[in-house]
Design a protein around this motif. Structure first.
Motif: not given
Length: 457
Positions: A160, A163, A236, A264, A266, A276, A278, A310
C-alpha cells in the motif's frame, strides 16, 4: 484493518461473489454490534512516537498482551503483528504507523461494548505504562511528521505504501497518521441492507462532523476540524468516498460486486507470501491476468474477501455494514459511535424516521456536505440550515431507537445515556476539535503538548 484471510475455494463466477455478500443476511435476533477503535501510542517522556521493535516497543506490548490474554499471535513474515481471540471473538491489530486497534467481538448491547472497551484499555495500560507508553485518542496524529512516524512490518502495508502516492495526494497520511472509531452492523436481507446503506451514507458526513477531533498537524493548527475527514477526500478515489450508485432505488449486492470488480487490487496471499497485484483489477484477475505471475494464479474466495477489505467507501459492505466516518477520540466516543448508529439502524421505527428525514437528499447535496464538514464541522450548511440543526433531529431519532430497543444494564439503565457526549456537542454548538483549538489559543499557551495529557487513555 481486518485480519487477512485464506479460503482456497476457487471462484467459478460472479454469482458466487454476490452470494458471498448475501450470506451476511441474518435474522434480527442474530444482529450484533462490532466496534473497532484505534489509538496512537506515545512515550510519555517527550511525547515521542513508539517504534515496532525494542524492549519498549509495540512488539513488546503485543507480546505482553499475548501473555496476559492468552490470545493467538498473528504472524507476518516471522513477526508478531497482532493477536486474535482463540474463537475469533475479537482481535488486536496494528495500523501502518503503529496505531493500536481493538476489533471488538460481535456483541448484543452497547453496555457490553463499553465494558469491552474499558477492559481493553485497562489491559493495554497495564502492559504499556511500565514501559512509559500511553495512548492518544485523536483522529489525526497531532505532532509527528510522516518521516518521524514509525512503520509497522506488515506485508500488506509495504504494498500500500508504494501504491498510495500513485492514486492520491493523502494516502500515506491516511495510513500512518489517522485513527478512527468504527462500528460494524448487520442486515436481514438485501432490501434491509439497501435501506441501511443509503441512510448511513447520507448521514456519514454528520458523523464526521459530530466526531471531528483532528485539528492539529505537526505541532500546530491545520485549519480543519477533521483533518482525517479531509484526508479521505483524496486518498484513492477509485476505492473511497461517497458511492453514487448506492443511492439508486434498485441498489443491491450485485451492484456493489460490479463496482468492486473494477477496483485495482492490492495483493494476494500464496503460501504466506504477499504478491503485489496493484496493476490489475479483480475482474482482470478473474480473467486470468495473473496466471503466469503467481503460483496458482486463479482467484479464490479468500482473495475476494481480502479484496473487499481493501475498499474504503464511507460505508463499506462486506457480510455486514461498516460505518467509517468518525475520527478517533476520547473513551466516551468509543461507546457513543456504536450507540449513534445502532439507535438509527437497529430499530424499525427509528430507521423509518431516518429514511424519511433523508429520503430526498441527493448525491450532490450529500457530497457537498461531505466536502464542507472537515473545515466547518457541525456549522457546515445543508439546504437552508446547518448540520447542527440536522444533528438535533437525528439524535432524537437515535435516542428513540435506543429507547425502543430497551436493552438495560444491571442497574436498569437503557443505552440512551451513551448519546450524551454527542448531545453535548450539539448543545454547545462546538465540536471536540473546536474545544481543543480554544484551549490551544488560551490555557495551552499555543502548544499542542497538553493534548498528550488531556486526551490520553
Amino acid at each position: 484493518m481486518a485480519r487477512d484471510t485464506t479460503d482456497f475455494r476457487p471462484i467459478e463466477g460472479v454469482d458466487e461473489l454476490v452470494e458471498h455478500l448475501a450470506e451476511g443476511n441474518k435474522p434480527r435476533d442474530k444482529w450484533r454490534i462490532g466496534t473497532e477503535h484505534e489509538k496512537f501510542p506515545f512515550y510519555v517522556d517527550g511525547n515521542a512516537p513508539v517504534p515496532y521493535g525494542g524492549e519498549r516497543g509495540i512488539r513488546a506490548i503485543l507480546e505482553g498482551m499475548q501473555d496476559k490474554l492468552g490470545w493467538d499471535p498473528i504472524i507476518d513474515d516471522g513477526r508478531i503483528i497482532g493477536l486474535v481471540e482463540p474463537t475469533g471473538q475479537g482481535a488486536i491489530s496494528l495500523e501502518p504507523g503503529g496505531q493500536f486497534e481493538l476489533s471488538g467481538a460481535p456483541l448484543e448491547t452497547i453496555h457490553q461494548t463499553c465494558r469491552e472497551g474499558n477492559a481493553h484499555l485497562a489491559q493495554v495500560r497495564e502492559i504499556a505504562e511500565p514501559m512509559g507508553i500511553r495512548f492518544l485518542g485523536l483522529g489525526g496524529s497531532p505532532k509527528w511528521s510522516l518521516a518521524e512516524t514509525p512503520k509497522m512490518p506488515k506485508s500488506r502495508y509495504e504494498i500500500m505504501t508504494r501504491y498510495m502516492p500513485k492514486v492520491g495526494s493523502k494516502g500515506l497520511d491516511m495510513m500512518y497518521r489517522t485513527c478512527t472509531i468504527q462500528v460494524n452492523l448487520d442486515f436481514e436481507s438485501e432490501a434491509d441492507m439497501r435501506r441501511k446503506m443509503q441512510v448511513s451514507l447520507k448521514l456519514q458526513p454528520l458523523s464526521t462532523a459530530l466526531f471531528a477531533n483532528s485539528p492539529f498537524t505537526e505541532g500546530r493548527p491545520n485549519g480543519l476540524q477533521s483533518w482525517r475527514g479531509d484526508i479521505w477526500r483524496d486518498t484513492d478515489n477509485q476505492r473511497s468516498g461517497l458511492l453514487q450508485f448506492c443511492f439508486s432505488s434498485e441498489f443491491g449486492f450485485a451492484d456493489y460486486v460490479e463496482w468492486a470488480l473494477d477496483v485495482p487490487m492490492y495483493f494476494v496471499i500464496r503460501d504466506g507470501h504477499y504478491h503485489d497485484m496493484t496493476h490489475v483489477t479483480f475482474r482482470q484477475f478473474m480473467a486470468g491476468a495473473a496466471r503466469n505471475e503467481i503460483p496458482d494464479g486463479l482467484p479464490t474466495m479468500g482473495d475476494w474477501a481480502n479484496h473487499l477489505s481493501t475498499l474504503f467507501p464511507d460505508v463499506r459492505l462486506k457480510r455486514f455494514l461498516e460505518m467509517r466516518g468518525a475520527d478517533g477520540g476520547p473513551w466516551r466516543r468509543i461507546c457513543a459511535l456504536p450507540a449513534f448508529w445502532v439507535g438509527l439502524l437497529y430499530d424499525e421505527a427509528a430507521l423509518d424516521a431516518a429514511e424519511a428525514l433523508t429520503s430526498n437528499w441527493t448525491y450532490e447535496e450529500v457530497l457537498a456536505m461531505r466536502n464542507a464538514v472537515p473545515e466547518q464541522g457541525i456549522s457546515a450548511p445543508f439546504r437552508n440550515t446547518t448540520l447542527r440543526e440536522i444533528a438535533r433531529d437525528v439524535l432524537v431519532i437515535s435516542r428513540t431507537g435506543l429507547k425502543n430497543r430497551c436493552k438495560r444494564n444491571r442497574d436498569g439503565y437503557d443505552e440512551t445515556s451513551f448519546l450524551n457526549t454527542l448531545e453535548e456537542v450539539v448543545a454547545r454548538g462546538t465540536t471536540s476539535a473546536e474545544e481543543m483549538l480554544s484551549a490551544y489559543h488560551t490555557r495551552w499557551g499555543g502548544s499542542i503538548e497538553p493534548v498528550f495529557m488531556e486526551y490520553a487513555y
